[in-house]
Design a protein around this motif. Structure first.
Motif, PDB file in Angstrom:
ATOM      1  N   UNK A  80     -12.998  32.156   1.105  1.00  0.00           N
ATOM      2  CA  UNK A  80     -13.959  32.563   1.849  1.00  0.00           C
ATOM      3  C   UNK A  80     -14.708  30.584   0.778  1.00  0.00           C
ATOM      4  N   UNK A  81     -14.608  29.837   1.911  1.00  0.00           N
ATOM      5  CA  UNK A  81     -14.509  28.686   1.698  1.00  0.00           C
ATOM      6  C   UNK A  81     -15.827  28.181   1.696  1.00  0.00           C
ATOM      7  N   UNK A  82     -17.206  28.346   1.271  1.00  0.00           N
ATOM      8  CA  UNK A  82     -18.609  27.827   1.552  1.00  0.00           C
ATOM      9  C   UNK A  82     -19.053  26.325   0.985  1.00  0.00           C
ATOM     10  N   UNK A  83     -19.764  25.690   1.501  1.00  0.00           N
ATOM     11  CA  UNK A  83     -20.443  25.048   1.254  1.00  0.00           C
ATOM     12  C   UNK A  83     -22.069  24.582   1.396  1.00  0.00           C
ATOM     13  N   UNK A  84     -22.710  23.345   0.322  1.00  0.00           N
ATOM     14  CA  UNK A  84     -24.165  23.571   0.256  1.00  0.00           C
ATOM     15  C   UNK A  84     -23.963  21.618   0.114  1.00  0.00           C
ATOM     16  N   UNK A  85     -24.784  21.200   1.125  1.00  0.00           N
ATOM     17  CA  UNK A  85     -24.915  19.918   1.098  1.00  0.00           C
ATOM     18  C   UNK A  85     -26.519  19.615   0.925  1.00  0.00           C
ATOM     19  N   UNK A  86     -26.856  18.650  -0.359  1.00  0.00           N
ATOM     20  CA  UNK A  86     -28.380  18.713  -0.991  1.00  0.00           C
ATOM     21  C   UNK A  86     -29.004  16.822  -0.090  1.00  0.00           C
ATOM     22  N   UNK A  87     -30.033  16.902  -0.632  1.00  0.00           N
ATOM     23  CA  UNK A  87     -30.338  15.656   0.394  1.00  0.00           C
ATOM     24  C   UNK A  87     -31.843  15.857  -0.183  1.00  0.00           C
ATOM     25  N   UNK A  88     -32.263  14.742   0.130  1.00  0.00           N
ATOM     26  CA  UNK A  88     -33.983  13.979  -0.275  1.00  0.00           C
ATOM     27  C   UNK A  88     -34.849  13.864   1.596  1.00  0.00           C
TER      28      UNK A  88
END
Length: 361
Positions: A80-88
């Protein structure tokens, strides 16, 4: 909640590439004086890869929006592929600029901030479509900045600063109608217990459930010796704080302010010299940032909506608890919104650092 994702050209959102309405969690922090961050987590799909990219703009509302700074992908043992997007939050774009030259003025804080930002966000250095310039009555500031990061400089200017009415000062970059980036200086409201529209958090009012309280003088600093320009016996030195203190009540520290210079080049390239009196005043103002009071911390659970939390960001409020015999007044420094599959959680932070009182909503 729906998260709209846009490409950005210049200083404006352009094409909406999609709407993200299914994710594992969305955690967004909105700050009054600093710069908040956000994360989005979920399962990877080809649609996510197409839609969510570094440099894209996310938009929920004018105040809840920001720039994607990085994305990570992870694969577990089951494949299973998961993602985490980060930003301000959007005001993070101020960190893309530096104060290009030496900027030194003795003027009220409102004019200082507006002029500093305007000078460093023009032409090919532009960040906004326009600037709001609210009329806020502020005290005089005598400050020199050279080549520092613009976002860090603004945080330093408003840290501990207030209007002539005694309200805290902050700043923001918001997105108007999902079309235009706008910079504005902010003045918090007076919502303390003696104000016409008080915002009081107390177990006595049944809007606070669990509460924990602590005190600390670990960070206490009440006398600061600061060193400015010069070497050895020629170095400019000054002291701020209460020099009459003695014994165990006196807590000292040294502030190295060598970056402050009495000579600088203006925007025309001409060398300017600050008078010895004005330079000493600048050095003392810089040194005051190293003074720190004893702190108290209150953790409490309260009830309020996400919109009420965002609307109250920056407001001075009162938290009172009769059992601990404590009543504090400080500003709402952050709002944190967490949206997950099992519901939404919103927290308010009153104050900052060790003095922060966190209200879990």
């Amino acid at each position: 909640m729906n998260i709209y994702i846009y490409k950005v050209e210049g200083v404006s959102p352009t094409e909406c590439v999609g709407v993200l309405d299914a994710y594992a969690s969305f955690n967004f922090t909105k700050s009054f004086r600093g710069c908040g961050t956000w994360t989005i987590k979920g399962n990877f799909t080809q649609e996510i890869e197409r839609m969510l990219k570094v440099g894209y703009f996310i938009y929920v509302s004018p105040k809840v929006c920001g720039i994607c700074r990085s994305i990570e992908y992870d694969t577990d043992e089951a494949g299973t592929i998961t993602y985490t997007a980060y930003g301000t939050e959007l005001k993070g774009i101020l960190g893309y600029r530096i104060v290009w030259d030496t900027y030194s003025r003795k003027v009220n804080i409102c004019d200082y901030v507006n002029d500093l930002v305007e000078r460093n966000t023009q032409g090919n250095r532009a960040l906004f479509s326009r600037m709001d310039k609210p009329q806020i009555q502020t005290p005089t500031i005598d400050k020199q900045i050279s080549y520092d990061n613009l976002l860090d400089s603004l945080e330093d200017i408003v840290d501990g600063a207030g209007s002539l009415d005694g309200n805290p000062l902050g700043f923001d970059v918001y997105c108007e109608n999902a079309e235009r980036f706008v910079f504005t200086l902010l003045e918090g409201e007076d919502r303390t217990i003696t104000s016409p529209e008080p915002l009081l958090f107390s177990r006595d009012l049944n809007n606070v459930s669990a509460l924990a309280y602590s005190e600390s003088d670990k960070e206490l600093t009440n006398v600061v010796k600061a060193g400015g320009e010069g070497e050895g016996a020629e170095r400019v030195l000054t002291v701020v704080g209460d020099e009459s203190l003695s014994g165990l009540t006196r807590r000292e520290a040294f502030a190295d302010c060598r970056e402050l210079q009495s000579t600088y080049k203006d925007e025309d390239g001409k060398e300017q010299t600050i008078s010895a009196e004005d330079y000493l005043a600048m050095l003392q103002e810089k040194a005051k940032g190293s003074l720190a009071p004893a702190t108290l911390s209150v953790d409490a659970e309260a009830v309020v909506t996400a919109q009420q939390a965002l609307d109250s960001l920056g407001a001075k409020v009162t938290l009172r608890d009769r059992a601990f015999n404590v009543q504090t007044t400080d500003y709402i420094s952050e709002v944190n919104i967490i949206d997950e599959n099992d519901g939404m959680l919103v927290t308010l932070t009153i104050g900052k650092g060790l003095a922060a009182q966190r209200l879990v909503i």
